[in-house]
Design an enzyme around this catalytic site. Structure first.
Site, mmCIF file in Angstrom:
data_model
loop_
_atom_site.group_PDB
_atom_site.id
_atom_site.type_symbol
_atom_site.label_atom_id
_atom_site.label_comp_id
_atom_site.label_asym_id
_atom_site.label_seq_id
_atom_site.Cartn_x
_atom_site.Cartn_y
_atom_site.Cartn_z
ATOM 1 N N HIS A 283 14.718 -72.958 63.031
ATOM 2 C CA HIS A 283 15.910 -72.771 62.341
ATOM 3 C C HIS A 283 15.917 -73.132 60.794
ATOM 4 C CE1 HIS A 283 19.986 -72.216 61.204
ATOM 5 N NE2 HIS A 283 20.177 -73.371 61.043
ATOM 6 N N ASN B 13 20.389 -70.242 54.896
ATOM 7 C CA ASN B 13 20.639 -70.668 56.185
ATOM 8 C C ASN B 13 21.452 -69.520 56.869
ATOM 9 O OD1 ASN B 13 21.620 -71.567 58.656
ATOM 10 N ND2 ASN B 13 21.992 -73.639 58.084
ATOM 11 N N CYS C 104 24.250 -72.474 64.890
ATOM 12 C CA CYS C 104 22.812 -72.277 64.288
ATOM 13 C C CYS C 104 21.902 -72.221 65.706
ATOM 14 C CB CYS C 104 22.504 -73.189 63.390
ATOM 15 S SG CYS C 104 23.594 -73.208 62.013
HETATM 16 N N1 ACO Z 1 25.060 -78.742 43.037
HETATM 17 C C1 ACO Z 1 25.219 -79.541 42.446
HETATM 18 N N2 ACO Z 1 25.610 -80.954 43.027
HETATM 19 C C2 ACO Z 1 25.965 -80.964 44.431
HETATM 20 C C3 ACO Z 1 26.086 -79.745 45.164
HETATM 21 C C4 ACO Z 1 25.601 -78.606 44.517
HETATM 22 N N3 ACO Z 1 25.475 -77.268 45.322
HETATM 23 N N4 ACO Z 1 26.338 -80.114 46.546
HETATM 24 C C5 ACO Z 1 26.578 -81.326 46.175
HETATM 25 N N5 ACO Z 1 26.340 -81.901 45.214
HETATM 26 C C6 ACO Z 1 26.538 -83.252 44.647
HETATM 27 C C7 ACO Z 1 27.495 -84.203 45.391
HETATM 28 O O1 ACO Z 1 28.822 -84.075 44.895
HETATM 29 C C8 ACO Z 1 27.043 -85.547 45.089
HETATM 30 O O2 ACO Z 1 27.526 -86.074 43.913
HETATM 31 P P1 ACO Z 1 27.989 -87.389 43.458
HETATM 32 O O3 ACO Z 1 26.843 -88.390 43.902
HETATM 33 O O4 ACO Z 1 28.194 -87.370 42.396
HETATM 34 O O5 ACO Z 1 28.980 -87.782 44.489
HETATM 35 C C9 ACO Z 1 25.557 -85.586 45.111
HETATM 36 O O6 ACO Z 1 25.442 -83.820 44.592
HETATM 37 C C10 ACO Z 1 24.782 -85.758 46.255
HETATM 38 O O7 ACO Z 1 25.438 -85.135 47.356
HETATM 39 P P2 ACO Z 1 24.909 -85.380 48.975
HETATM 40 O O8 ACO Z 1 25.715 -84.628 49.848
HETATM 41 O O9 ACO Z 1 24.717 -86.780 49.214
HETATM 42 O O10 ACO Z 1 23.492 -84.847 48.760
HETATM 43 P P3 ACO Z 1 22.424 -84.766 49.694
HETATM 44 O O11 ACO Z 1 21.141 -85.180 49.166
HETATM 45 O O12 ACO Z 1 22.975 -85.210 51.343
HETATM 46 O O13 ACO Z 1 22.065 -83.079 50.036
HETATM 47 C C11 ACO Z 1 22.872 -81.497 51.673
HETATM 48 C C12 ACO Z 1 23.263 -82.387 50.406
HETATM 49 C C13 ACO Z 1 21.746 -80.331 51.018
HETATM 50 C C14 ACO Z 1 23.969 -80.604 52.084
HETATM 51 C C15 ACO Z 1 22.105 -82.131 52.593
HETATM 52 O O14 ACO Z 1 22.788 -83.286 53.112
HETATM 53 C C16 ACO Z 1 21.755 -81.321 53.894
HETATM 54 O O15 ACO Z 1 20.952 -80.351 53.833
HETATM 55 N N6 ACO Z 1 22.320 -81.487 55.046
HETATM 56 C C17 ACO Z 1 22.064 -80.653 56.146
HETATM 57 C C18 ACO Z 1 23.129 -79.839 56.617
HETATM 58 C C19 ACO Z 1 22.822 -78.459 56.799
HETATM 59 O O16 ACO Z 1 21.674 -77.972 56.729
HETATM 60 N N7 ACO Z 1 23.502 -77.968 57.356
HETATM 61 C C20 ACO Z 1 23.365 -76.516 57.836
HETATM 62 C C21 ACO Z 1 24.053 -76.081 59.206
HETATM 63 S S1 ACO Z 1 23.724 -77.251 60.252
HETATM 64 C C22 ACO Z 1 21.895 -76.899 60.902
HETATM 65 O O17 ACO Z 1 21.686 -75.808 60.509
HETATM 66 C C23 ACO Z 1 21.017 -77.725 61.291
#
Ligand code: ACO
Length: 321
Positions: free
Chosen positions: A248, A278, A113
């Site tokens: 980004h 993304n 990224c």
């Molecule tokens: N739909 C519904 N529920 C979901 C989904 C989905 N697509 N994905 C995960 N869940 C559920 C999980 O299973 C979990 O359920 P549980 O509590 O029963 O176990 C719950 O939602 C919470 O999951 P978390 O992973 O804790 O959710 P979080 O609030 O951290 O959000 C996310 C997840 C959106 C991926 C967040 O962590 C994030 O944005 N991280 C940054 C990652 C990123 O942007 N990466 C891109 C590449 S790196 C970069 O570009 C910087």
């Protein structure tokens, strides 16, 4: 002084737009969950025949037209991608051949990224040392091809697309246009937080993207705020001097949290994650072109670019348009 000046921008998206509701028919997710956690409403997904190179070529043609530069004037092409058409040759060389800019230098940069920031800083250095006069700097990705479409925690986050800029070495005044400073970082110890579980030298397969989203989120906010401060310090600018931040586009919450840390008003942050999701290395030039096309970013504006991605890698650049 000789500076690298952005003289044209362009972008390209696949034809197929996929909404959150479309995805909810495939995996156990919902529009509400995706919008609340990420700000993403839709993404574009490449069809058969649409590849990293075809998107890059389309975006590059538009950038050349905007700059009024002929393809044969381009002496340097740097293409940032983690999803090349082939393991080799570099996708940049295919862009070079398709555009008809022979004889110069063309290579890919792989910093996921942050790839566009790495490509921009590299092109800036090469232009200022006289290796070329005019460059194409491209970010192009087809992440849909490395997603695990059964993993709802990752497949909802990414999209495909490309953005390109023409960068020209120009003799400018101190307060004139050009790249003012860039800072890049890498911290390889965090490989397991965001990676693809395949590759030519390990499994012999392309592999699928794997991520510990929460950990990535935490590192992203801290690292991005730090690198933005570094670039401001180096240029003697203040956050208040910045006209636009083109970040980004990983997640709306990362954008908000980073802006808050630096006291940057959210109106100054260009946001396209809702439309494009993304797009990895493509997201910064794609967002830049969007804001140039809609008239927000104008000549003379001070624009900060920033990104963080797998590795981890991260970086920022400050430019006057
Ligand atoms: N739909 C519904 N529920 C979901 C989904 C989905 N697509 N994905 C995960 N869940 C559920 C999980 O299973 C979990 O359920 P549980 O509590 O029963 O176990 C719950 O939602 C919470 O999951 P978390 O992973 O804790 O959710 P979080 O609030 O951290 O959000 C996310 C997840 C959106 C991926 C967040 O962590 C994030 O944005 N991280 C940054 C990652 C990123 O942007 N990466 C891109 C590449 S790196 C970069 O570009 C910087």
């Amino acid at each position: 002084m000789i500076r690298s000046v952005i003289t044209g921008t362009g972008s390209a998206l696949p034809a197929n737009c996929v909404s959150n509701a479309d995805l909810a028919e495939r995996v156990d997710t919902s529009d509400e969950w995706i919008v609340e956690r990420t700000g993403i409403r839709q993404r574009y997904i490449a069809a058969e025949g649409e590849t990293t190179s075809t998107l890059a070529i389309d975006a590059s043609r538009k950038a050349l037209a905007a700059a009024g530069v002929d393809a044969d004037e381009i002496g340097l092409i740097i293409l940032a991608t983690a999803t090349p058409d082939h393991t080799f040759p570099a996708t940049a060389t295919q862009v070079q051949a398709a555009l008809g800019c022979g004889g110069g230098v063309a290579f890919d940069v792989q910093a996921v990224c942050s790839g566009f920031l790495y490509a921009l800083a590299t092109a800036d250095s090469l232009l200022r040392t006289g290796m070329a006069k005019k460059a194409l700097v491209i970010g192009s990705e087809t992440f849909s091809r490395i997603l695990d479409w059964d993993d709802r925690t990752t497949c909802v986050l990414f999209g495909d697309g490309a953005g390109a800029i023409v960068l020209e070495a120009k003799d400018v005044a101190e307060d004139g246009p050009g790249i003012l400073a860039s800072r890049l970082h890498a911290e390889g110890a965090h490989k397991d937080m965001l990676y693809v579980d395949g590759g030519p030298s390990t499994t012999g397969t392309v592999g699928k993207l794997r991520m510990k989203g929460r950990e990535v989120f935490r590192h992203a906010v801290v690292n991005l705020a730090d690198v933005l401060r570094e670039v401001l310090e180096e240029t003697g600018m203040k956050a208040a001097d910045i006209d636009w931040v083109v970040p980004h586009q990983a997640n709306a919450r990362i954008l908000d949290a980073t802006a808050r840390k630096l006291d940057l008003p959210s109106e100054k942050v260009v946001v396209t994650v809702d439309r494009h999701a993304n797009t990895s290395a493509a997201s910064v030039p794609l967002a830049l072109d969007t804001a140039v096309q809609d008239g927000r970013i104008k000549q003379g504006d001070l624009v900060m670019f920033e990104a963080m991605g797998g590795g981890f890698t991260w970086g920022a650049s400050l430019a006057r348009m």
